[in-house]
Design a protein around this motif. Sequence first.
Motif, PDB file in Angstrom:
ATOM      1  N   ASP A 131       0.810  -1.206   0.000  1.00  0.00           N
ATOM      2  CA  ASP A 131       0.000   0.000   0.000  1.00  0.00           C
ATOM      3  C   ASP A 131       0.853   1.271   0.000  1.00  0.00           C
ATOM      4  N   ASP A 132       0.271   2.361  -0.502  1.00  0.00           N
ATOM      5  CA  ASP A 132       0.979   3.636  -0.531  1.00  0.00           C
ATOM      6  C   ASP A 132       1.235   4.204   0.857  1.00  0.00           C
ATOM      7  N   ALA A 133       0.528   3.694   1.870  1.00  0.00           N
ATOM      8  CA  ALA A 133       0.747   4.169   3.237  1.00  0.00           C
ATOM      9  C   ALA A 133       1.990   3.561   3.865  1.00  0.00           C
ATOM     10  N   SER A 134       2.587   2.552   3.220  1.00  0.00           N
ATOM     11  CA  SER A 134       3.735   1.832   3.764  1.00  0.00           C
ATOM     12  C   SER A 134       5.034   2.369   3.160  1.00  0.00           C
ATOM     13  N   PHE A 135       6.007   2.709   4.012  1.00  0.00           N
ATOM     14  CA  PHE A 135       7.261   3.296   3.548  1.00  0.00           C
ATOM     15  C   PHE A 135       8.489   2.495   3.970  1.00  0.00           C
ATOM     16  N   MET A 238      -7.403   0.244   6.600  1.00  0.00           N
ATOM     17  CA  MET A 238      -7.480   1.588   7.183  1.00  0.00           C
ATOM     18  C   MET A 238      -7.673   2.638   6.092  1.00  0.00           C
ATOM     19  N   ARG A 239      -7.019   2.463   4.975  1.00  0.00           N
ATOM     20  CA  ARG A 239      -7.194   3.408   3.872  1.00  0.00           C
ATOM     21  C   ARG A 239      -8.612   3.331   3.326  1.00  0.00           C
ATOM     22  N   ARG A 240      -9.149   2.114   3.232  1.00  0.00           N
ATOM     23  CA  ARG A 240     -10.512   1.965   2.726  1.00  0.00           C
ATOM     24  C   ARG A 240     -11.508   2.700   3.610  1.00  0.00           C
ATOM     25  N   LYS A 241     -11.214   2.737   4.905  1.00  0.00           N
ATOM     26  CA  LYS A 241     -12.099   3.430   5.835  1.00  0.00           C
ATOM     27  C   LYS A 241     -11.898   4.946   5.803  1.00  0.00           C
ATOM     28  N   GLY A 242     -10.915   5.403   5.007  1.00  0.00           N
ATOM     29  CA  GLY A 242     -10.706   6.837   4.848  1.00  0.00           C
ATOM     30  C   GLY A 242      -9.704   7.466   5.791  1.00  0.00           C
ATOM     31  N   TYR A 243      -8.974   6.655   6.571  1.00  0.00           N
ATOM     32  CA  TYR A 243      -8.009   7.207   7.526  1.00  0.00           C
ATOM     33  C   TYR A 243      -6.665   7.455   6.848  1.00  0.00           C
ATOM     34  N   ARG A 244      -5.970   8.493   7.331  1.00  0.00           N
ATOM     35  CA  ARG A 244      -4.666   8.858   6.792  1.00  0.00           C
ATOM     36  C   ARG A 244      -3.564   8.182   7.614  1.00  0.00           C
ATOM     37  N   LEU A 245      -3.209   6.989   7.200  1.00  0.00           N
ATOM     38  CA  LEU A 245      -2.195   6.191   7.893  1.00  0.00           C
ATOM     39  C   LEU A 245      -0.851   6.364   7.219  1.00  0.00           C
ATOM     40  N   THR A 246       0.202   6.456   8.025  1.00  0.00           N
ATOM     41  CA  THR A 246       1.574   6.438   7.528  1.00  0.00           C
ATOM     42  C   THR A 246       2.335   5.416   8.361  1.00  0.00           C
ATOM     43  N   ARG A 247       2.883   4.403   7.708  1.00  0.00           N
ATOM     44  CA  ARG A 247       3.554   3.319   8.439  1.00  0.00           C
ATOM     45  C   ARG A 247       4.959   3.100   7.901  1.00  0.00           C
ATOM     46  N   PHE A 248       5.902   2.947   8.831  1.00  0.00           N
ATOM     47  CA  PHE A 248       7.269   2.566   8.486  1.00  0.00           C
ATOM     48  C   PHE A 248       7.606   1.353   9.339  1.00  0.00           C
ATOM     49  N   ALA A 249       7.536   0.154   8.718  1.00  0.00           N
ATOM     50  CA  ALA A 249       7.710  -1.119   9.451  1.00  0.00           C
ATOM     51  C   ALA A 249       6.638  -1.205  10.540  1.00  0.00           C
ATOM     52  N   ASP A 250       7.040  -1.309  11.816  1.00  0.00           N
ATOM     53  CA  ASP A 250       6.043  -1.429  12.882  1.00  0.00           C
ATOM     54  C   ASP A 250       5.772  -0.093  13.571  1.00  0.00           C
ATOM     55  N   ASP A 251       6.274   0.992  13.011  1.00  0.00           N
ATOM     56  CA  ASP A 251       6.060   2.336  13.563  1.00  0.00           C
ATOM     57  C   ASP A 251       5.048   3.064  12.685  1.00  0.00           C
ATOM     58  N   TRP A 252       3.932   3.515  13.251  1.00  0.00           N
ATOM     59  CA  TRP A 252       2.903   4.154  12.419  1.00  0.00           C
ATOM     60  C   TRP A 252       2.150   5.236  13.181  1.00  0.00           C
ATOM     61  N   VAL A 253       1.598   6.175  12.407  1.00  0.00           N
ATOM     62  CA  VAL A 253       0.745   7.228  12.949  1.00  0.00           C
ATOM     63  C   VAL A 253      -0.445   7.421  12.013  1.00  0.00           C
ATOM     64  N   ILE A 254      -1.537   7.932  12.568  1.00  0.00           N
ATOM     65  CA  ILE A 254      -2.714   8.322  11.789  1.00  0.00           C
ATOM     66  C   ILE A 254      -3.013   9.774  12.134  1.00  0.00           C
ATOM     67  N   THR A 255      -3.133  10.623  11.121  1.00  0.00           N
ATOM     68  CA  THR A 255      -3.474  12.031  11.357  1.00  0.00           C
ATOM     69  C   THR A 255      -4.978  12.211  11.174  1.00  0.00           C
ATOM     70  N   CYS A 256      -5.598  12.955  12.090  1.00  0.00           N
ATOM     71  CA  CYS A 256      -7.053  13.133  12.090  1.00  0.00           C
ATOM     72  C   CYS A 256      -7.411  14.608  12.284  1.00  0.00           C
ATOM     73  N   LYS A 257      -8.643  14.946  11.934  1.00  0.00           N
ATOM     74  CA  LYS A 257      -9.113  16.327  12.059  1.00  0.00           C
ATOM     75  C   LYS A 257      -9.735  16.613  13.419  1.00  0.00           C
ATOM     76  N   SER A 258     -10.070  15.577  14.179  1.00  0.00           N
ATOM     77  CA  SER A 258     -10.701  15.783  15.481  1.00  0.00           C
ATOM     78  C   SER A 258     -10.334  14.646  16.414  1.00  0.00           C
ATOM     79  N   ALA A 259     -10.577  14.887  17.704  1.00  0.00           N
ATOM     80  CA  ALA A 259     -10.315  13.852  18.695  1.00  0.00           C
ATOM     81  C   ALA A 259     -11.255  12.664  18.503  1.00  0.00           C
TER      82      ALA A 259
END
Length: 436
Positions: A131-135, A238-259
């Motif tokens: 996936d494009d979210a994987s680096f 996660m991408r299908r659900k519309g979340y902005r995931l960025t993953r590097f191996a087992d380290d990942w974050v998701i950026t969101c607009k609200s809590a």
Amino acid sequence: MSEIPVHSRPRRLGDWINPTGARKVHSLVDKVYKRKNLEMAWEKVKANRGSGGVDGQTLETFEVQLEQQLERLHRELKEDTYQPLPVRQHRIPKQGKPGEFRMLGIPAVYDRVCQQALLNRLEPIFEPIFDDASFGYRRGRSPKNALRKVWQEIDSGREWIVDGDLQDFFGSVDHEKLLTLVAQRVADSRVLRLIKAMLKAGSYGQGKLFPSERGTPQGGVASPLLSNILLTPFDREMRRKGYRLTRFADDWVITCKSAAEARAALVAATRILEQLGVRLNPQKTRIIHVQQGFDFLGYRIVRTGGKSKLPHSMIQRWNRKGLIAYPTRKSIRRFRDRVRMLTRRSAPRKTAQLITELNPTLRGWAEYYKRAHVRTLFHKLDGWIVRRIWSHRFRRWRSRGWIELPKVKLYEEFGLVNLISLIPSLGAHLGSRASS
């Protein structure tokens, strides 16, 4: 480098590995044991260097018998008699956690060549479906790409962060789930048995042989690819659900607009990862606003506010919204520990040799962080490194090294890397000032 949400729903998570139902690869093992592939694998293993495994064989001793070793590996893979040795356990102390260790598994050189030969053939099969979210561990993708993507998303208003941490990921991988996912693209039973043998090889340490019911060796050649295969369903779902995931191996974050979006993302991530047999570390996984700051890939990313110690004018020049990044405390501590080890007074080396050995560490660390907010940090570290060299040269910390071995001599005559001169916005200015 941003992923594009996809909304078609697969029947099951395994379908993400073969979403179009493409024909599987049936005949692969003959391409793995092809002599040219084994030779390419050896060159890669040799270039990566590293120590020997449980058999004590080093890269040098392997190369002396290269023809015989590659012929033996070719024959064993062809006749389906290859059996990997257990990996050698190597404990690395965890920074800031006395008494705690991270366990590396170091395969024998012979087994590393086999794993690399397998990796050479598996990588082209799986890379197109990652996936494009994987680096992590992918050609043409780097930590800088992942950080740039996260930075752009935060700058666009996605300021709530899900900072995820997987609990003992490499040590807890479910072998059956992983092999099921590999089988979505590879139908060669001998290759599947080969991967299973590598996973089940066990580990040896403290005079004991330990079975490996779960996990992949953190240090094995094929482990990064296998980890990406296992986590690709997570990326895609996660991408299908519309979340902005960025993953590097087992380290990942998701950026969101609200809590609220961040809490929903964490619930979804937890559920998907549990289906893959992976658990989150509840102590290290958190939801946080960017003003509080979070760590990702060795950087501390934070949006400065009115109470920041940084001058407001400097923040404006850096970024109009005050978003900055700088090395984490853990990264700085590791860097200083490495410099301390290289410059310890008991090391019997002349200053020129010491600097030659020290420079790759300085340059590599500075190149990774030089575009971050590091001007003051690099300036302080440069002074500390010079004092370490004086201490080594004169066998004492408080010395008159500034008289007998001034900074200008260290930088110009001995070629010591100057961290602050590597900052792009300062390097040209410092160079022109030095030449005038």
